[in-house]
Design a protein around this motif. Structure first.
Motif, PDB file in Angstrom:
ATOM      1  N   ARG A   3      62.297 132.926 -38.991  1.00 27.12           N
ATOM      2  CA  ARG A   3      61.902 133.264 -40.372  1.00 27.12           C
ATOM      3  C   ARG A   3      60.821 132.326 -40.900  1.00 27.12           C
ATOM      4  NH1 ARG A   3      64.960 136.911 -43.214  1.00 27.12           N
ATOM      5  NH2 ARG A   3      66.828 137.695 -42.130  1.00 27.12           N
ATOM      6  N   LYS A   4      60.532 131.301 -40.127  1.00 24.65           N
ATOM      7  CA  LYS A   4      59.497 130.351 -40.534  1.00 24.65           C
ATOM      8  C   LYS A   4      58.530 130.131 -39.387  1.00 24.65           C
ATOM      9  CE  LYS A   4      62.476 127.836 -43.773  1.00 24.65           C
ATOM     10  NZ  LYS A   4      63.069 126.520 -44.129  1.00 24.65           N
ATOM     11  N   GLY A   5      57.295 129.775 -39.725  1.00 24.53           N
ATOM     12  CA  GLY A   5      56.293 129.517 -38.705  1.00 24.53           C
ATOM     13  C   GLY A   5      54.936 129.337 -39.336  1.00 24.53           C
ATOM     14  N   PRO A   6      53.915 129.127 -38.519  1.00 25.58           N
ATOM     15  CA  PRO A   6      52.574 128.890 -39.054  1.00 25.58           C
ATOM     16  C   PRO A   6      51.978 130.158 -39.651  1.00 25.58           C
ATOM     17  CG  PRO A   6      52.513 129.036 -36.664  1.00 25.58           C
ATOM     18  CD  PRO A   6      53.959 129.037 -37.053  1.00 25.58           C
ATOM     19  N   PRO A   7      51.115 130.027 -40.644  1.00 26.56           N
ATOM     20  CA  PRO A   7      50.416 131.195 -41.175  1.00 26.56           C
ATOM     21  C   PRO A   7      49.457 131.757 -40.135  1.00 26.56           C
ATOM     22  CG  PRO A   7      49.482 129.180 -42.081  1.00 26.56           C
ATOM     23  CD  PRO A   7      50.706 128.773 -41.313  1.00 26.56           C
ATOM     24  N   ALA A   8      48.929 132.928 -40.415  1.00 29.11           N
ATOM     25  CA  ALA A   8      48.039 133.614 -39.478  1.00 29.11           C
ATOM     26  C   ALA A   8      46.833 132.760 -39.133  1.00 29.11           C
ATOM     27  CB  ALA A   8      47.583 134.941 -40.083  1.00 29.11           C
ATOM     28  N   GLN A   9      46.597 132.604 -37.835  1.00 30.72           N
ATOM     29  CA  GLN A   9      45.385 131.966 -37.329  1.00 30.72           C
ATOM     30  C   GLN A   9      44.391 133.111 -37.096  1.00 30.72           C
ATOM     31  OE1 GLN A   9      45.739 128.305 -36.846  1.00 30.72           O
ATOM     32  NE2 GLN A   9      47.486 128.991 -38.086  1.00 30.72           N
ATOM     33  N   SER A  10      43.673 133.474 -38.118  1.00 32.59           N
ATOM     34  CA  SER A  10      42.919 134.725 -38.100  1.00 32.59           C
ATOM     35  C   SER A  10      41.638 134.626 -37.269  1.00 32.59           C
ATOM     36  CB  SER A  10      42.578 135.152 -39.525  1.00 32.59           C
ATOM     37  OG  SER A  10      41.817 134.152 -40.162  1.00 32.59           O
ATOM     38  N   GLY A  11      41.051 135.806 -37.016  1.00 37.92           N
ATOM     39  CA  GLY A  11      39.764 135.883 -36.338  1.00 37.92           C
ATOM     40  C   GLY A  11      39.815 135.684 -34.841  1.00 37.92           C
ATOM     41  N   LYS A  12      40.984 135.840 -34.231  1.00 39.11           N
ATOM     42  CA  LYS A  12      41.113 135.618 -32.785  1.00 39.11           C
ATOM     43  C   LYS A  12      40.821 136.895 -31.996  1.00 39.11           C
ATOM     44  CE  LYS A  12      42.545 131.348 -33.342  1.00 39.11           C
ATOM     45  NZ  LYS A  12      41.702 130.192 -32.937  1.00 39.11           N
ATOM     46  N   HIS A  13      40.366 136.682 -30.759  1.00 35.40           N
ATOM     47  CA  HIS A  13      40.134 137.793 -29.826  1.00 35.40           C
ATOM     48  C   HIS A  13      41.151 137.667 -28.707  1.00 35.40           C
ATOM     49  CE1 HIS A  13      37.797 139.041 -26.011  1.00 35.40           C
ATOM     50  NE2 HIS A  13      38.471 140.080 -26.456  1.00 35.40           N
ATOM     51  N   ILE A  14      41.959 138.720 -28.525  1.00 43.97           N
ATOM     52  CA  ILE A  14      43.036 138.689 -27.547  1.00 43.97           C
ATOM     53  C   ILE A  14      42.771 139.700 -26.435  1.00 43.97           C
ATOM     54  CG2 ILE A  14      45.532 138.926 -27.202  1.00 43.97           C
ATOM     55  CD1 ILE A  14      44.698 136.649 -29.087  1.00 43.97           C
ATOM     56  N   ALA A  15      42.934 139.264 -25.202  1.00 40.62           N
ATOM     57  CA  ALA A  15      42.887 140.168 -24.052  1.00 40.62           C
ATOM     58  C   ALA A  15      44.313 140.534 -23.668  1.00 40.62           C
ATOM     59  CB  ALA A  15      42.185 139.514 -22.874  1.00 40.62           C
ATOM     60  N   VAL A  16      44.563 141.832 -23.512  1.00 40.58           N
ATOM     61  CA  VAL A  16      45.863 142.317 -23.045  1.00 40.58           C
ATOM     62  C   VAL A  16      45.667 142.934 -21.664  1.00 40.58           C
ATOM     63  CG1 VAL A  16      47.756 143.927 -23.442  1.00 40.58           C
ATOM     64  CG2 VAL A  16      46.693 142.758 -25.379  1.00 40.58           C
ATOM     65  N   VAL A  17      46.325 142.372 -20.662  1.00 47.85           N
ATOM     66  CA  VAL A  17      46.279 142.943 -19.319  1.00 47.85           C
ATOM     67  C   VAL A  17      47.601 143.656 -19.076  1.00 47.85           C
ATOM     68  CG1 VAL A  17      46.099 142.483 -16.855  1.00 47.85           C
ATOM     69  CG2 VAL A  17      44.672 141.205 -18.464  1.00 47.85           C
ATOM     70  N   ALA A  18      47.530 144.988 -18.997  1.00 45.46           N
ATOM     71  CA  ALA A  18      48.715 145.820 -18.831  1.00 45.46           C
ATOM     72  C   ALA A  18      48.918 146.160 -17.362  1.00 45.46           C
ATOM     73  CB  ALA A  18      48.578 147.100 -19.648  1.00 45.46           C
ATOM     74  N   ILE A  36      59.373 140.524 -42.136  1.00 47.12           N
ATOM     75  CA  ILE A  36      59.651 139.103 -41.882  1.00 47.12           C
ATOM     76  C   ILE A  36      58.447 138.440 -41.215  1.00 47.12           C
ATOM     77  CG2 ILE A  36      61.071 137.518 -40.512  1.00 47.12           C
ATOM     78  CD1 ILE A  36      63.397 139.546 -41.051  1.00 47.12           C
ATOM     79  N   TYR A  37      57.850 139.101 -40.232  1.00 44.08           N
ATOM     80  CA  TYR A  37      56.663 138.527 -39.590  1.00 44.08           C
ATOM     81  C   TYR A  37      55.489 138.448 -40.575  1.00 44.08           C
ATOM     82  CZ  TYR A  37      58.558 138.271 -34.838  1.00 44.08           C
ATOM     83  OH  TYR A  37      59.286 137.919 -33.711  1.00 44.08           O
ATOM     84  N   ARG A  38      55.339 139.441 -41.425  1.00 39.58           N
ATOM     85  CA  ARG A  38      54.288 139.373 -42.445  1.00 39.58           C
ATOM     86  C   ARG A  38      54.482 138.151 -43.340  1.00 39.58           C
ATOM     87  NH1 ARG A  38      51.232 144.044 -43.752  1.00 39.58           N
ATOM     88  NH2 ARG A  38      51.783 145.901 -42.537  1.00 39.58           N
ATOM     89  N   GLN A  39      55.732 137.879 -43.712  1.00 36.14           N
ATOM     90  CA  GLN A  39      56.018 136.708 -44.550  1.00 36.14           C
ATOM     91  C   GLN A  39      55.700 135.416 -43.818  1.00 36.14           C
ATOM     92  OE1 GLN A  39      60.131 137.243 -45.685  1.00 36.14           O
ATOM     93  NE2 GLN A  39      59.690 139.152 -46.790  1.00 36.14           N
ATOM     94  N   ILE A  40      56.058 135.355 -42.528  1.00 39.79           N
ATOM     95  CA  ILE A  40      55.751 134.158 -41.749  1.00 39.79           C
ATOM     96  C   ILE A  40      54.245 133.923 -41.688  1.00 39.79           C
ATOM     97  CG2 ILE A  40      55.805 133.149 -39.427  1.00 39.79           C
ATOM     98  CD1 ILE A  40      58.504 134.570 -38.995  1.00 39.79           C
ATOM     99  N   TRP A  41      53.502 135.002 -41.475  1.00 36.69           N
ATOM    100  CA  TRP A  41      52.048 134.892 -41.330  1.00 36.69           C
ATOM    101  C   TRP A  41      51.310 134.828 -42.658  1.00 36.69           C
ATOM    102  CZ3 TRP A  41      51.989 139.734 -37.661  1.00 36.69           C
ATOM    103  CH2 TRP A  41      52.638 139.402 -36.463  1.00 36.69           C
ATOM    104  N   GLN A  42      52.070 135.026 -43.728  1.00 39.64           N
ATOM    105  CA  GLN A  42      51.503 135.046 -45.072  1.00 39.64           C
ATOM    106  C   GLN A  42      50.446 136.160 -45.185  1.00 39.64           C
ATOM    107  OE1 GLN A  42      50.316 131.072 -46.327  1.00 39.64           O
ATOM    108  NE2 GLN A  42      52.113 130.153 -45.327  1.00 39.64           N
ATOM    109  N   ARG A  43      50.851 137.329 -44.709  1.00 44.23           N
ATOM    110  CA  ARG A  43      50.007 138.522 -44.764  1.00 44.23           C
ATOM    111  C   ARG A  43      50.681 139.579 -45.638  1.00 44.23           C
ATOM    112  NH1 ARG A  43      44.734 137.909 -43.354  1.00 44.23           N
ATOM    113  NH2 ARG A  43      44.500 136.915 -41.311  1.00 44.23           N
TER     114      ARG A  43
END
Length: 377
Positions: free
Chosen positions: A59-74, A369-376
Motif C-alpha cells: 500500500r506504500k511505495g515510491p511515486p511514479a518515476q515518469s517518462g520511462k521507456h520499457i521493453a517487454v519481451v514476450a 491502490i497502485y494509483r495511490q502508491i504512484w500518486q496518479r
C-alpha cells in the motif's frame, strides 16, 4: 498418525496454502486413509475456490518515476496468459506515464535471443520478461545488467521473487507449487478419489516442470488414484502436437484415462475438440489446469465442455505489479516480493471476480491502490 492428521486438518482450515501439507514427508509412515485424504483435499479446494480476498499486497511505495521507456519481451503472445499480462502492463504503463515497446519471441528458440537483442538495441530504461526461463536466457540478459537496466519478469522461474544467479530482480507469479497442488487436489476431489491422470507439461521451462512434478506427487499420494503418464509437449507446438497426442492417449488408456491435468490451459484448446470428435461425453473426462486462466478455459468451464477448473492467474493484476516492481527499482527501492493468493475457478464461481469478462480479475481494488502508491489520478 492421529497427530499428523490433526495437524493437517488444522492447516487446511487456515489456508489453501496448506495444500502442501497433504503431501507425505520423507518418512511419513503409513499413508493417509483414502477417506481422510479426500476430506482434507476438499478443505483445501474449498478454500481456494472462495471469492478473491481483500487486497493484502503493498500500500506504500515510491511515486511514479515518469517518462520511462520499457521493453517487454514476450515468450509467445499466442499464449493467453502472456497476452493477459502484457495487456495489464500496457494498462498500468498508461497510468504511470511510460512508453512500452513489445517484442514477441513467438515461442521460437531462435527468436528469443534475437528479440532480447532487439530490445537492448531500443535503449530501454527497463526490461520486462513475459514468460521464458531467466536462467536459460542469462547470456542475453547480462548486457542489460551491464548497462544498469533493471529487469523484472512474469513466470520466468520456478518460484516467485528475485531469481538467484540472474539479474531478474523479481519474478511475479502466484506460488507455482501451490498452484500445482491445488490443481491436483481438485482433480482428486472431483473424481471422488479415483482419478486416472495424464499430466501435460513442457520441460523447456523450469516453472512448468516444477508444476508437473508437484501435481504428480499429489496424485501419487492419493491411494485410489493412478498417474498414467506425464506427457512432455512443447507449448509452442501444442497446436501441432496435442491432437495426435490426445488420440494416442485415448487409444492407449481408454476409460482408465478420466482426468487430464496441464501446466497451462492452452493444451486443452487442442485436446477438447479431439475428445468431442471421439464421441466422449463431457462427464467422462475431468480437465484441470495449473494456470493461467485463458478466455477459452473460462468458456469451457462455463459451458461444461470437459474443463472443470483452472487455477487462474490474476493476469491483469500481475501486469500492474510488474510495473510497480519496476517503478520501485527506478526509485532505488527494493521489490515487494508480493505473491498473490491462489484461486481455483470452477463452474460454481466462474461468473465472479471478472469471470463475466472471461478472466480472473480480483475485485479487490488493486488498480486504485497502485494509483495511490504512484500518486496518479
Amino acid at each position: 498418525m492421529k497427530g499428523f492428521l490433526l495437524a493437517l486438518a488444522c492447516a487446511c482450515v487456515l489456508s489453501a496454502a496448506a495444500a502442501q501439507d497433504l503431501l507425505p514427508g520423507p518418512a511419513p509412515g503409513a499413508p493417509l486413509a483414502a477417506t481422510d485424504f479426500l476430506a482434507l483435499a476438499r478443505r483445501v479446494v474449498d478454500a481456494a475456490s472462495r471469492p478473491a480476498a481483500p487486497w493484502n499486497g503493498p500500500r506504500k511505495g515510491p511515486p511514479a518515476q515518469s517518462g520511462k521507456h520499457i521493453a517487454v519481451v514476450a515468450e509467445d503472445l499466442r499464449n493467453g496468459g502472456i497476452l493477459g499480462v502484457v495487456d495489464g502492463v500496457l494498462e498500468a504503463a498508461k497510468v504511470i506515464g511510460w512508453r512500452v515497446r513489445i517484442f514477441d519471441s513467438a515461442g521460437a528458440a531462435d527468436l528469443r535471443l534475437k528479440m532480447l537483442a532487439n530490445a537492448l538495441a531500443s535503449h530501454p530504461d527497463g526490461l520486462i520478461l513475459a514468460g521464458g526461463d531467466a536462467r536459460a536466457l542469462l547470456p542475453a540478459l547480462r548486457p542489460f545488467a551491464e548497462n544498469n537496466i533493471p529487469i523484472v519478469g512474469w513466470h520466468v522461474a520456478a518460484r516467485a521473487g528475485p531469481v538467484p544467479g540472474t539479474p531478474v530482480a523479481m519474478n511475479v507469479s502466484t506460488d507455482p507449487l501451490e498452484v500445482a497442488r491445488v490443481t491436483a487436489l481438485a482433480a482428486i476431489v472431483q473424481s471422488g478419489g479415483h482419478a486416472g491422470v495424464v499430466i501435460f507439461t513442457d520441460s523447456n521451462f523450469r516453472i512448468a516442470q516444477g508444476k508437473a512434478d508437484e501435481m504428480a506427487a499429489v496424485v501419487r499420494a492419493c491411494s485410489g488414484c493412478t498417474l498414467l503418464e506425464v506427457r512432455d509437449v512443447a507449448i509452442s507446438r501444442s497446436r501441432e502436437l496435442v491432437p495426435g497426442t490426445t488420440r494416442a492417449l485415448l487409444a492407449r488408456y481408454g476409460p482408465r484415462w478420466n482426468c487430464a491435468l496441464a501446466i497451462n490451459d492452452i493444451y486443452f484448446d487442442y485436446a477438447a475438440p479431439v475428445l468431442t470428435q471421439a464421441g466422449m461425453p463431457n462427464a467422462a473426462m475431468i480437465m484441470l489446469s495449473a494456470g493461467d486462466g485463458s478466455e477459452s478455459a473460462f468458456l469451457r468451464i462455463r459451458t461444461g465442455t470437459f474443463q472443470t477448473g483452472t487455477v487462474a492467474e490474476p493476469l491483469n493484476l500481475h501486469g500492474w505489479q510488474l510495473v510497480d516492481e519496476m517503478n520501485r527499482l527506478f526509485a532505488g527501492v527494493g521489490v515487494t516480493g508480493y505473491v498473490t493468493p491462489v484461486h481455483l475457478v470452477t463452474a460454481d464461481n466462474v461468473a465472479a471476480d471478472g469471470g463475466d469478462r472471461l478472466l480472473y480479475d480480483p475485485d479487490n481494488g488493486y488498480r486504485d491502490i497502485y494509483r495511490q502508491i504512484w500518486q496518479r489520478p
